[in-house]
Motif scaffolding. Structure first.
Motif, PDB file in Angstrom:
ATOM      1  N   ASN A   1     -31.240 -13.036   4.911  1.00 34.16           N
ATOM      2  CA  ASN A   1     -30.321 -12.423   3.920  1.00 34.16           C
ATOM      3  C   ASN A   1     -30.701 -10.976   3.870  1.00 34.16           C
ATOM      4  O   ASN A   1     -31.813 -10.931   3.343  1.00 34.16           O
ATOM      5  N   HIS A   2     -29.822 -10.356   4.121  1.00 36.08           N
ATOM      6  CA  HIS A   2     -29.888  -8.858   3.951  1.00 36.08           C
ATOM      7  C   HIS A   2     -30.338  -8.554   2.444  1.00 36.08           C
ATOM      8  O   HIS A   2     -31.230  -7.471   2.150  1.00 36.08           O
ATOM      9  N   LEU A   3     -29.712  -9.147   1.543  1.00 39.12           N
ATOM     10  CA  LEU A   3     -30.116  -8.655   0.199  1.00 39.12           C
ATOM     11  C   LEU A   3     -31.454  -9.367  -0.293  1.00 39.12           C
ATOM     12  O   LEU A   3     -31.955  -8.713  -1.151  1.00 39.12           O
TER      13      LEU A   3
ATOM     14  N   GLY B   1     -34.023  -9.324   1.492  1.00 40.84           N
ATOM     15  CA  GLY B   1     -34.877  -8.262   1.802  1.00 40.84           C
ATOM     16  C   GLY B   1     -34.564  -7.058   0.992  1.00 40.84           C
ATOM     17  O   GLY B   1     -35.821  -6.457   0.618  1.00 40.84           O
ATOM     18  N   HIS B   2     -33.726  -6.356   0.572  1.00 41.10           N
ATOM     19  CA  HIS B   2     -33.575  -5.327  -0.419  1.00 41.10           C
ATOM     20  C   HIS B   2     -34.401  -5.902  -1.862  1.00 41.10           C
ATOM     21  O   HIS B   2     -34.995  -5.097  -2.300  1.00 41.10           O
ATOM     22  N   LEU B   3     -34.010  -7.042  -2.302  1.00 40.91           N
ATOM     23  CA  LEU B   3     -34.428  -7.601  -3.479  1.00 40.91           C
ATOM     24  C   LEU B   3     -36.010  -7.459  -3.612  1.00 40.91           C
ATOM     25  O   LEU B   3     -36.560  -7.149  -4.581  1.00 40.91           O
TER      26      LEU B   3
ATOM     27  N   VAL C   1     -28.656  -2.029  -5.404  1.00 44.77           N
ATOM     28  CA  VAL C   1     -27.631  -1.027  -5.404  1.00 44.77           C
ATOM     29  C   VAL C   1     -27.422  -0.383  -4.038  1.00 44.77           C
ATOM     30  O   VAL C   1     -28.210   0.309  -3.605  1.00 44.77           O
ATOM     31  N   SER C   2     -26.333  -0.687  -3.379  1.00 45.75           N
ATOM     32  CA  SER C   2     -26.337  -0.165  -1.833  1.00 45.75           C
ATOM     33  C   SER C   2     -24.768   0.439  -1.906  1.00 45.75           C
ATOM     34  O   SER C   2     -24.001   0.227  -2.844  1.00 45.75           O
ATOM     35  N   GLY C   3     -24.362   0.276  -0.468  1.00 46.89           N
ATOM     36  CA  GLY C   3     -23.139   0.938  -0.390  1.00 46.89           C
ATOM     37  C   GLY C   3     -22.177  -0.064  -0.164  1.00 46.89           C
ATOM     38  O   GLY C   3     -20.945  -0.049  -0.746  1.00 46.89           O
TER      39      GLY C   3
ATOM     40  N   THR D   1     -33.257   2.129   1.707  1.00 50.45           N
ATOM     41  CA  THR D   1     -32.132   2.213   2.672  1.00 50.45           C
ATOM     42  C   THR D   1     -32.409   1.298   3.710  1.00 50.45           C
ATOM     43  O   THR D   1     -33.620   0.639   3.653  1.00 50.45           O
ATOM     44  N   ASP D   2     -31.562   0.607   4.475  1.00 52.37           N
ATOM     45  CA  ASP D   2     -31.702  -0.388   5.312  1.00 52.37           C
ATOM     46  C   ASP D   2     -32.679  -0.054   6.165  1.00 52.37           C
ATOM     47  O   ASP D   2     -33.010   0.832   6.894  1.00 52.37           O
ATOM     48  N   ASN D   3     -33.731  -1.199   6.425  1.00 55.17           N
ATOM     49  CA  ASN D   3     -34.688  -1.276   7.330  1.00 55.17           C
ATOM     50  C   ASN D   3     -34.887  -2.673   7.640  1.00 55.17           C
ATOM     51  O   ASN D   3     -34.621  -3.384   7.066  1.00 55.17           O
TER      52      ASN D   3
HETATM   53 ZN    ZN Z   1     -28.597  -2.730   2.618  1.00 55.63          ZN
END
Ligand code: ZN
Ligand code: KG4
Length: 363
Positions: free
Chosen positions: A115-117, A119-121, A141-143, A310-312
């Motif tokens: 899950n992309h989120l 990853g951010h978390l 907090v993203s786009g 940012t996304d990676n």
């Molecule tokens: Zn993102």
């Protein structure tokens, strides 16, 4: 110890990374490559999903070959492939996820769907490679997302709140567009406020604070207020100083709402660790405001360096190694899920109980 190849194509960044997972749960990022499509989408004022997907098709094999060359990776040394399966733009997710599944099939390696989120978390712990400090509150907090999460253990996430309309990054991007600033708006709006020495107190734009300790956000009222203001005051777009004042005031309104609700979430849960991630976490004013508020509240703030906000794909490989170390099965999905939620919501009852607890403590 084994190597994990991370693949991320959920939006307009094509990203690949190689991470080394150690037996003690530590994870080291060997290499992380990101190819941004900003130049492709900038003239169009926003992301066009089909164009983004086709750029992923072109970029992904090139990036994987480059990663392999840089790290001298032999396919036989690879342990698994971790790819983003959602949430995100469907045609974009399909490219990375299908690429990962095909590569896995050809190499005889397992493929994990992440899950992309998540990853951010977890990304604030990427730089140290250490384990996330549970329990923590996570502001993403993203786009595309503005979410408050209560993380109690690996994979145990509860949604405390989120935006009811625009995401914070979306608000930055849409308002920047009204101000004739290029895409993506967030960094341009920040630069305009900073370089033009904008006055954050020049305009009292609205911040939505629903009553009763609610942890949701709303940014569409702010966008509408700025639109009406600019219709009446067109010189605020053309005059450099006046535009900088609007940018600084908008930034203050968004930062104010994010900071207040996030600290409220820490108070309601009684959690002393805060993770802040996603593209908007690059914003210097947000970072400064959160640092000051967290210091005052005795909350330990964990933020990734700007380049990992940012996304990676490093965050995807890291989330995979973390899940595996925690003994959680990393689900291999047959298909992507463009609206894959990270967590279920909190029951109204629990929200009320938490609010009462905070009220009692404050009384
Ligand atoms: Zn993102
Ligand atoms: O996490 P991310 O790279 O992609 C998504 O998953 O959406 O976040 C991109 C968002 C965009 O809306 C962009 O304008 C915003 O992050 N952003 C910023 C800043 N840098 C990126 N917003 C405000 N200030 C910044 N410095």
């Amino acid at each position: 110890m084994h190597l994990i190849l991370g693949i991320e194509t959920s939006c307009d960044e094509t990203a690949v990374a190689l991470a080394r997972a150690h037996a003690d749960g530590k994870c080291e990022v060997v290499a992380s490559l990101v190819s941004s499509q900003t130049r492709l989408h900038e003239p169009l004022g926003g992301i066009v999903p089909d164009l983004a997907a086709r750029a992923h098709v072109r970029n992904l094999p090139v990036l994987v070959a480059e990663l392999k060359k840089q790290t001298q990776l032999e396919w036989s040394d690879l342990g698994a492939i971790a790819a983003t399966a959602g949430p995100g733009l469907a045609p974009c997710l399909l490219i990375g996820h299908t690429f990962a599944r095909t590569l896995g099939l050809a190499l005889g390696k397992p493929v994990w769907s992440l899950n992309h989120l998540e990853g951010h978390l977890l990304s604030p712990w990427l730089a140290t490679g250490g384990a996330p400090e549970y329990p923590f509150v996570g502001l993403i907090v993203s786009g595309g997302h503005t979410l408050l999460i209560h993380a109690t253990a690996p994979g145990e996430y509860e949604r405390l709140g989120g935006t009811v309309d625009d995401a914070a990054g979306e608000a930055f991007d849409k308002i920047a567009r009204l101000l004739d600033l290029p895409y993506p708006g967030g960094p341009h709006l920040e630069r305009c406020a900073h370089e033009g020495k904008g006055d954050a107190a020049a305009h009292a734009f609205p911040q939505a604070f629903p009553a009763g300790g609610d942890l949701n956000f709303s940014f569409s009222g702010l966008k509408t207020a700025v639109r009406y203001f600019l219709e009446k005051n067109p010189e605020a777009v053309t005059d450099a100083k006046r535009r900088a004042d609007v940018c600084a005031s908008v930034q203050a309104a968004i930062v104010g709402a994010l900071t207040r609700k996030t600290l409220e979430a820490c108070a309601q849960t009684g959690v002393r660790v805060l993770s802040v991630s996603g593209g908007v976490a690059c914003n210097s004013e947000l970072r400064r405001a959160l640092e000051a508020k967290c210091r005052k509240a005795g909350v330990a703030l964990r933020m990734a360096p700007a380049e990992l906000c940012t996304d990676n794909a490093a965050m995807i490989a890291f989330a995979a190694t973390h899940r595996q170390a925690a003994g959680l099965a990393v689900q291999a999905r047959a298909d992507i899920n463009p609206s894959w939620p990270l967590a279920a919501g909190t029951s109204a009852n629990r929200v009320a109980m938490r609010r009462d607890r905070v009220k009692q403590k404050r009384a």
